[in-house]
Design a protein around this motif. Sequence first.
Motif, short mmCIF file in Angstrom:
data_model
loop_
_atom_site.label_atom_id
_atom_site.label_comp_id
_atom_site.label_asym_id
_atom_site.label_seq_id
_atom_site.Cartn_x
_atom_site.Cartn_y
_atom_site.Cartn_z
N ASN A 120 -42.77 -3.61 -15.40
CA ASN A 120 -43.36 -2.99 -14.31
C ASN A 120 -45.01 -2.97 -14.60
N LEU A 243 -36.56 -1.39 -9.07
CA LEU A 243 -37.72 -1.84 -9.41
C LEU A 243 -38.05 -3.04 -8.74
N TYR A 302 -44.63 -1.01 -4.89
CA TYR A 302 -45.11 -1.37 -6.02
C TYR A 302 -46.89 -1.30 -6.04
#
Length: 338
Positions: A120, A243, A302
């Motif tokens: 990430n 994610l 994101y």
Amino acid sequence: MKKSVFLGTLAFAGLAAGAAAAATLDDVKARGKLNCGVTTGLVGFAAPDANGVWEGFDVAVCRAVAAAVLGDPTAVEFVPTTGQTRFTALASGEIDLLARNTTWTFSRDVDLKFEFVGINYYDGQGFIAPRELGVTSAKELDGATVCIQTGTTTELNLADFFRSNNISYEPVPIETNAEAQQQYLAGACDVYTTDASGLASTRATFENPADHVILPEIISKEPLGPLVRHGDNEWGDIARWTLNALIAAEEYGVTSANVDELAKGTDNPEINRLLGTEGNLGEMLGLDNQWAVRAIKAGGNYGEVFEKNIGENTPIGLARGLNAQWTDGGLLYAPPFR
Ligand SMILES: N[C@@H](CCC(=O)N[C@@H](CS)C(=O)NCC(=O)O)C(=O)O
């Protein structure tokens, strides 16, 4: 005879593995809460706000997973961990997921038996020094005292860097970022070294950030990402694809503001599969088809998570850099949702 005993053993092993694979998801559902390991506090990444509510870029991963699995981004028990305690907390089952600027390395993956579910934040290790020291390069640090967090890759890279440059240093070992900050500001060490993102976060909390310079050298690769225990692939898949859902959502222009509208159906089949109006990806994960909608609504895609917590308009002030989408010259690239 021998063969059937052998097959019997295999079948049993298969059943046992099946049971283990389901364990974390079942535990989380039964508990009604995700136990998520975070730092002891790193502004922008994971820290409690004025009301004691955890927020930040790593916290957002915990909240997205809780939203996907439990339908509630607040159904998270945040467990503060240090560089030293984080791996025991995960291995022992105290936490279900570790989302704590942890570098994906060979030995953590293979030897400690964890599973990194993605990256990430693409980072690297840097140094911060008081401006008045007049240092302009890490190569000038011969003989320096260096504050360093124990149990980290930082410790190992530091040794490599000084050795390969034929210079020496004296480590000042510390346990948490708060302690590092305090020791560094008190002059207990000449420089502080950690992930560059951590330096930006730390400097943002200084009274006079401009009195401190971040040296130009980035001495390592620190791909930071969430991880789970090795061997529970079903749970690993949930964390990995949550994610990926946040990353893909940014690529496809799905935001916290428009996700409800787009979840009614669009002309883009990939968006439809991501948001569950086509196909049955949610069911394949053992969830429902709205899992990704909830994950995206939790804190945004994101890019939204990045901008809100650590982006250029926050005190942390980080540019997207390597953490831009691949379509924008960065390294973020979610595999296909199909
Ligand atoms: N990425 C490195 C370093 C991680 C690390 O410990 N970073 C520090 C500074 S950025 C931190 O998170 N401190 C927060 C805390 O002390 O809880 C690793 O995985 O070993």
